[in-house]
Scaffold this motif. Structure first.
Motif, PDB file in Angstrom:
ATOM      1  N   ASP A  34       0.931  -1.126   0.061  1.00  0.00           N
ATOM      2  CA  ASP A  34       0.139  -0.009   0.020  1.00  0.00           C
ATOM      3  C   ASP A  34       0.851   1.056   0.064  1.00  0.00           C
ATOM      4  O   ASP A  34       1.777   1.444   0.935  1.00  0.00           O
ATOM      5  CB  ASP A  34      -0.922   0.090   1.350  1.00  0.00           C
TER       6      ASP A  34
ATOM      7  N   ARG B 117       0.374   4.132   0.797  1.00  0.00           N
ATOM      8  CA  ARG B 117       0.313   4.929   2.039  1.00  0.00           C
ATOM      9  C   ARG B 117       1.049   4.207   3.101  1.00  0.00           C
ATOM     10  O   ARG B 117       1.193   5.067   4.084  1.00  0.00           O
ATOM     11  CB  ARG B 117      -1.144   5.057   2.386  1.00  0.00           C
ATOM     12  N   ASP B 118       1.206   2.992   3.056  1.00  0.00           N
ATOM     13  CA  ASP B 118       2.057   2.007   4.290  1.00  0.00           C
ATOM     14  C   ASP B 118       3.314   1.541   3.725  1.00  0.00           C
ATOM     15  O   ASP B 118       3.440   0.362   3.977  1.00  0.00           O
ATOM     16  CB  ASP B 118       0.911   1.317   4.549  1.00  0.00           C
TER      17      ASP B 118
ATOM     18  N   GLN C 262       4.795  -0.966   6.170  1.00  0.00           N
ATOM     19  CA  GLN C 262       3.965  -2.252   6.744  1.00  0.00           C
ATOM     20  C   GLN C 262       4.611  -3.174   7.368  1.00  0.00           C
ATOM     21  O   GLN C 262       4.195  -4.063   8.489  1.00  0.00           O
ATOM     22  CB  GLN C 262       3.062  -2.725   5.626  1.00  0.00           C
TER      23      GLN C 262
ATOM     24  N   ASN D 168       4.998  -2.003  10.649  1.00  0.00           N
ATOM     25  CA  ASN D 168       3.849  -1.955  11.450  1.00  0.00           C
ATOM     26  C   ASN D 168       2.979  -2.853  11.959  1.00  0.00           C
ATOM     27  O   ASN D 168       2.292  -2.675  13.001  1.00  0.00           O
ATOM     28  CB  ASN D 168       2.854  -0.834  10.310  1.00  0.00           C
TER      29      ASN D 168
ATOM     30  N   ALA E 175       4.053   8.795   5.632  1.00  0.00           N
ATOM     31  CA  ALA E 175       3.831   7.355   5.726  1.00  0.00           C
ATOM     32  C   ALA E 175       2.862   6.934   6.900  1.00  0.00           C
ATOM     33  O   ALA E 175       3.008   7.972   8.011  1.00  0.00           O
ATOM     34  CB  ALA E 175       5.137   6.723   6.223  1.00  0.00           C
ATOM     35  N   TYR E 176       2.082   6.007   6.927  1.00  0.00           N
ATOM     36  CA  TYR E 176       1.093   5.463   7.829  1.00  0.00           C
ATOM     37  C   TYR E 176       2.140   4.945   8.880  1.00  0.00           C
ATOM     38  O   TYR E 176       3.243   4.075   8.348  1.00  0.00           O
ATOM     39  CB  TYR E 176       0.210   4.626   7.282  1.00  0.00           C
TER      40      TYR E 176
ATOM     41  N   PRO F  83      -2.681   3.706  15.598  1.00  0.00           N
ATOM     42  CA  PRO F  83      -2.552   4.147  14.175  1.00  0.00           C
ATOM     43  C   PRO F  83      -2.291   5.569  14.069  1.00  0.00           C
ATOM     44  O   PRO F  83      -2.660   6.478  14.883  1.00  0.00           O
ATOM     45  CB  PRO F  83      -3.847   3.850  13.376  1.00  0.00           C
TER      46      PRO F  83
ATOM     47  N   THR G 167       0.067   8.947  11.344  1.00  0.00           N
ATOM     48  CA  THR G 167       0.815   9.252  10.155  1.00  0.00           C
ATOM     49  C   THR G 167       1.968  10.137  10.675  1.00  0.00           C
ATOM     50  O   THR G 167       1.881  10.519  11.672  1.00  0.00           O
ATOM     51  CB  THR G 167       0.178   9.998   9.152  1.00  0.00           C
TER      52      THR G 167
ATOM     53  N   LYS H 191      -6.578   0.371   9.326  1.00  0.00           N
ATOM     54  CA  LYS H 191      -5.914   1.379   8.494  1.00  0.00           C
ATOM     55  C   LYS H 191      -6.789   2.373   7.663  1.00  0.00           C
ATOM     56  O   LYS H 191      -6.597   3.466   7.676  1.00  0.00           O
ATOM     57  CB  LYS H 191      -4.630   0.890   7.626  1.00  0.00           C
TER      58      LYS H 191
END
Length: 244
Positions: free
Chosen positions: A27, A29-30, A33, A36, A143-144, A152, A154, A211
């Motif tokens: 992703d 945005r992530d 990951q 995370n 970034a997430y 969670p 950013t 997310k």
């Protein structure tokens, strides 16, 4: 006071260093990951299971609803000056004025904010934070990130949280007072999510579900509940978004 969080983050980073993310699950945005997800597992399987959820259950068991409402009003009122500053920085003088008026009324007539008298006069709370302020100024999400014990976020909102929850409160409150407010908000937020937690457990991928909900919430808040039609989020539970 942040050393345990950073220590956990470093440990989980090392443990997940060799973990790769399947191509179909990547992703944009992530990009973090692979880091995370282990932190998410730690938050849910350890911190939430053994600390936060039991604390929230105990809180619900011993705290009458009127007392809970008073605590929510109190913590909301404490943050009103921060909401007002951010509203001003976002070019919303009307919302800034509402938050200032709310703080003055609730801090006096409302007995230090325990009673939300201002709402009876049509002065509804305008929730603003520095992460939203940066978004209004054109700063992207970045970034997430999944933070140990905090959940969670950013990159943009991490910066915003430092300003809202550390820099500005320390101007008016002592560190113990700041920590007490943080603890009250955390337990109340977790207690409020009890009815919605089945949504997370029943999802195909709870990590992705959280997310997506988080980004929907950011969009919803950035546009004051009226996101652009072409960016309007999918169906969601507003209580879940408000307390995530």
């Amino acid at each position: 006071m942040f050393k345990p969080i950073y220590s956990a983050l470093i440990a989980l980073t090392i443990l997940s260093g060799c973990t790769s993310v399947p191509e179909e699950k990547k992703d944009e945005r992530d990009p973090l990951q692979s880091i995370n997800r282990p932190i998410y597992d730690f938050n849910m399987d350890v911190l939430d299971t053994y600390i936060l959820r039991p604390a929230a259950q105990g809180y619900l068991a011993v705290t009458p609803t009127p007392v809970r409402a008073g605590l929510v009003n109190f913590t909301t009122n404490i943050a009103a000056p921060i909401d007002a500053v951010n509203a001003g920085l976002q070019g919303k003088p009307g919302d800034m004025g509402v938050n200032v008026a709310r703080f003055l009324i609730n801090s006096t007539v409302g007995v230090l904010g325990i009673f939300d008298v201002a709402s009876n006069f049509g002065l509804e709370h305008k929730d603003e934070d520095f992460g939203q302020t940066l978004g209004v100024w054109g700063v992207g999400d970045g970034a997430y990130v999944m933070l140990p014990a905090m959940g969670p976020s950013t990159v943009r909102n991490v910066v915003g949280d430092v300003v809202d929850k550390v820099v500005l409160p320390e101007i008016a409150l002592t560190t113990p007072q700041t920590l007490l407010i943080f603890a009250l908000r955390a337990v109340e937020a977790r207690a409020s999510l009890m009815a919605q937690e089945s949504l997370l457990k029943e999802s195909l991928d709870p990590y992705v579900f959280m997310k997506d909900i988080y980004f929907q919430r950011q969009l919803y808040e950035l546009h004051d509940g009226n996101p652009p039609v072409n960016e309007e989020p999918t169906d969601f539970d507003e209580d879940f978004l408000e307390n995530l």
